[in-house]
Design a protein around this motif. Structure first.
Motif, PDB file in Angstrom:
ATOM      1  N   ASP A 132       1.073  -1.203  -0.064  1.00  0.00           N
ATOM      2  CA  ASP A 132      -0.093  -0.099  -0.132  1.00  0.00           C
ATOM      3  C   ASP A 132       0.889   1.219  -0.078  1.00  0.00           C
ATOM      4  OD1 ASP A 132      -1.579   1.946   0.579  1.00  0.00           O
ATOM      5  OD2 ASP A 132      -3.073   1.092   1.791  1.00  0.00           O
ATOM      6  N   VAL A 133       1.221   1.827  -1.483  1.00  0.00           N
ATOM      7  CA  VAL A 133       2.117   2.880  -1.335  1.00  0.00           C
ATOM      8  C   VAL A 133       1.498   3.950  -0.741  1.00  0.00           C
ATOM      9  CG1 VAL A 133       3.134   4.445  -3.121  1.00  0.00           C
ATOM     10  CG2 VAL A 133       3.134   2.073  -3.447  1.00  0.00           C
ATOM     11  N   THR A 134       0.219   4.418  -0.802  1.00  0.00           N
ATOM     12  CA  THR A 134      -0.364   5.466  -0.110  1.00  0.00           C
ATOM     13  C   THR A 134      -0.106   5.311   1.556  1.00  0.00           C
ATOM     14  OG1 THR A 134      -2.018   5.713  -1.643  1.00  0.00           O
ATOM     15  CG2 THR A 134      -2.418   6.712   0.176  1.00  0.00           C
ATOM     16  N   GLU A 135      -0.279   4.448   2.183  1.00  0.00           N
ATOM     17  CA  GLU A 135      -0.089   4.060   3.461  1.00  0.00           C
ATOM     18  C   GLU A 135       1.410   4.340   3.738  1.00  0.00           C
ATOM     19  OE1 GLU A 135      -0.307   3.333   7.655  1.00  0.00           O
ATOM     20  OE2 GLU A 135      -1.798   4.053   5.999  1.00  0.00           O
ATOM     21  N   THR A 136       2.335   3.674   3.085  1.00  0.00           N
ATOM     22  CA  THR A 136       3.721   3.920   3.233  1.00  0.00           C
ATOM     23  C   THR A 136       3.919   5.380   3.281  1.00  0.00           C
ATOM     24  OG1 THR A 136       4.106   1.687   2.154  1.00  0.00           O
ATOM     25  CG2 THR A 136       6.005   3.433   2.470  1.00  0.00           C
ATOM     26  N   CYS A 137       3.475   6.266   2.281  1.00  0.00           N
ATOM     27  CA  CYS A 137       3.929   7.502   2.369  1.00  0.00           C
ATOM     28  C   CYS A 137       3.385   8.206   3.489  1.00  0.00           C
ATOM     29  CB  CYS A 137       3.612   8.238   1.180  1.00  0.00           C
ATOM     30  SG  CYS A 137       4.129   7.468  -0.412  1.00  0.00           S
ATOM     31  N   ARG A 138       2.008   7.635   3.676  1.00  0.00           N
ATOM     32  CA  ARG A 138       1.544   8.502   5.105  1.00  0.00           C
ATOM     33  C   ARG A 138       2.150   8.311   6.344  1.00  0.00           C
ATOM     34  NH1 ARG A 138      -0.837   7.803   9.281  1.00  0.00           N
ATOM     35  NH2 ARG A 138      -0.623   5.597   9.332  1.00  0.00           N
ATOM     36  N   GLN A 139       2.620   7.108   6.469  1.00  0.00           N
ATOM     37  CA  GLN A 139       3.570   7.117   7.742  1.00  0.00           C
ATOM     38  C   GLN A 139       4.801   7.727   7.723  1.00  0.00           C
ATOM     39  OE1 GLN A 139       4.492   2.657   8.879  1.00  0.00           O
ATOM     40  NE2 GLN A 139       3.055   2.181   7.276  1.00  0.00           N
ATOM     41  N   LEU A 140       5.575   8.145   6.548  1.00  0.00           N
ATOM     42  CA  LEU A 140       6.464   9.159   6.531  1.00  0.00           C
ATOM     43  C   LEU A 140       6.054  10.384   6.702  1.00  0.00           C
ATOM     44  CD1 LEU A 140       8.286   7.368   3.304  1.00  0.00           C
ATOM     45  CD2 LEU A 140       9.305   7.468   5.529  1.00  0.00           C
ATOM     46  N   ASP A 141       4.991  10.862   6.136  1.00  0.00           N
ATOM     47  CA  ASP A 141       4.301  12.061   6.423  1.00  0.00           C
ATOM     48  C   ASP A 141       4.054  12.373   7.735  1.00  0.00           C
ATOM     49  OD1 ASP A 141       4.392  12.463   3.553  1.00  0.00           O
ATOM     50  OD2 ASP A 141       2.345  12.208   3.424  1.00  0.00           O
ATOM     51  N   GLU A 142       3.591  11.119   8.386  1.00  0.00           N
ATOM     52  CA  GLU A 142       3.026  11.587   9.962  1.00  0.00           C
ATOM     53  C   GLU A 142       4.482  11.830  10.924  1.00  0.00           C
ATOM     54  OE1 GLU A 142       1.099   8.909  13.544  1.00  0.00           O
ATOM     55  OE2 GLU A 142       1.552   7.769  11.542  1.00  0.00           O
TER      56      GLU A 142
END
Length: 318
Positions: A132-142
């Motif tokens: 889940d690329v979106t979730e991976t990027c969301r975690q970095l964003d967090e």
């Protein structure tokens, strides 16, 4: 560029397709061919970025009916120079489940357009196809968002790194996976983020991607048997050891540690490492770790990626 009715040639070429689509869940059957002729290819390319739902449904149905030819065309466009069409081609590939993560990573390697986050995500999909690329990027964003809250500008590069250290290693609990260092999962970005542990190169990758989101320029530095982050913004560079909880080290300290481990400090050994080599080194690690785990199929796969990186670099550096 959406097609208009004035574009007679393209519209006429696709007209039977549009007429066949009646809004029902069926489509006029067609004979599968290995590739589209030039006229149909041009027509499809002209319609590829059309936002009309009817045209998108019709194209999806036609591409599905001629999967071999459509897959070939869409993969060509997805790896081409026209970024707009490439984006739409990838959308169709995703919708049709035509994508081949291994070939996508090979195309990335051969493109010479190396970007750390994209490369790390593509590398992960070669094994974990449902990442889940979106979730991976969301975690970095967090993580980056929390750092942003704590950084009080103006502040020095060292102070910013202290904030990243606090957030990554204390608030979020990222740490070295000393117990299972050779676990292949330590090398995949999405697994490092979800498990919050990794090896030097993967923890440094997370650190770099967080800093990137903060507009903070740090560099990967690859050493024999180790990997750190370099900050070259101040008069005197310093280095961050993400595998040791973000410990700061001076160039002199790095040189001393280098010699203690039996390495000769050559000129430029603390220079930034190109993204190409960061990703290639991750692949080398995976060759070793999958071999140790007895998974020779995956070991051979990542050995082939290493070869692709080396051959591509050799061809373009002559």
């Amino acid at each position: 560029m959406p097609v208009h009715l004035s574009d007679i040639a393209s519209f006429c070429a696709i007209a039977p397709l549009l007429l066949a689509w009646s809004g029902k869940d069926h489509f006029l059957s067609v004979v599968a061919t290995p590739s589209f002729d030039l006229k149909r290819k041009d027509a499809f390319l002209a319609l590829l970025d059309d936002p009309s739902p009817a045209i998108r449904r019709a194209l999806l149905a036609h591409f599905s009916a001629e999967a071999i030819a459509a897959g070939k065309l869409l993969k060509e466009v997805a790896s081409g120079e026209n970024r707009l069409l490439a984006t739409h081609a990838r959308w169709y590939l995703e919708e049709l489940k035509f994508h081949d993560p291994v070939e996508e990573f090979r195309a990335f390697i051969r493109s010479l357009s190396y970007e750390l986050e994209t490369g790390a995500l593509l590398l992960g999909r070669t094994v974990y196809t449902d990442v889940d690329v979106t979730e991976t990027c969301r975690q970095l964003d967090e993580v980056a968002s929390r750092c942003r809250e704590l950084i009080a500008e103006p502040c020095s590069a060292r102070e910013k790194c202290r904030v990243i250290n606090r957030v990554l290693f204390h608030d979020f609990g990222f740490h070295a996976n000393l117990e299972h260092y050779s676990d292949p999962e330590n090398s995949f970005l999405h697994r490092v983020l979800s498990r919050r542990k990794g090896i030097p190169i993967s923890l440094c990758t997370v650190y770099l991607l967080v800093a990137q989101r903060l507009g903070f320029s740090l560099e990967p530095v690859g050493l024999p048997s180790h990997f750190v982050i370099g900050c070259f913004l101040d008069d005197k560079p310093f280095f961050i050891d993400a595998f040791d909880g973000g410990t700061f080290r001076s160039a002199d300290e790095m040189t001393l540690r280098f010699k203690l481990f039996g390495h000769a400090a050559s000129a430029g050994y603390l220079a930034p490492t190109p993204v190409r080599e960061v990703l290639c080194r991750s692949c080398r690690n995976l060759v070793n770790h999958y071999t140790a785990a007895g998974n020779l199929e995956h070991a051979r796969l990542f050995a082939s990626f290493v070869e692709d990186f080396e051959n591509t670099h050799a061809r373009h550096s002559m």
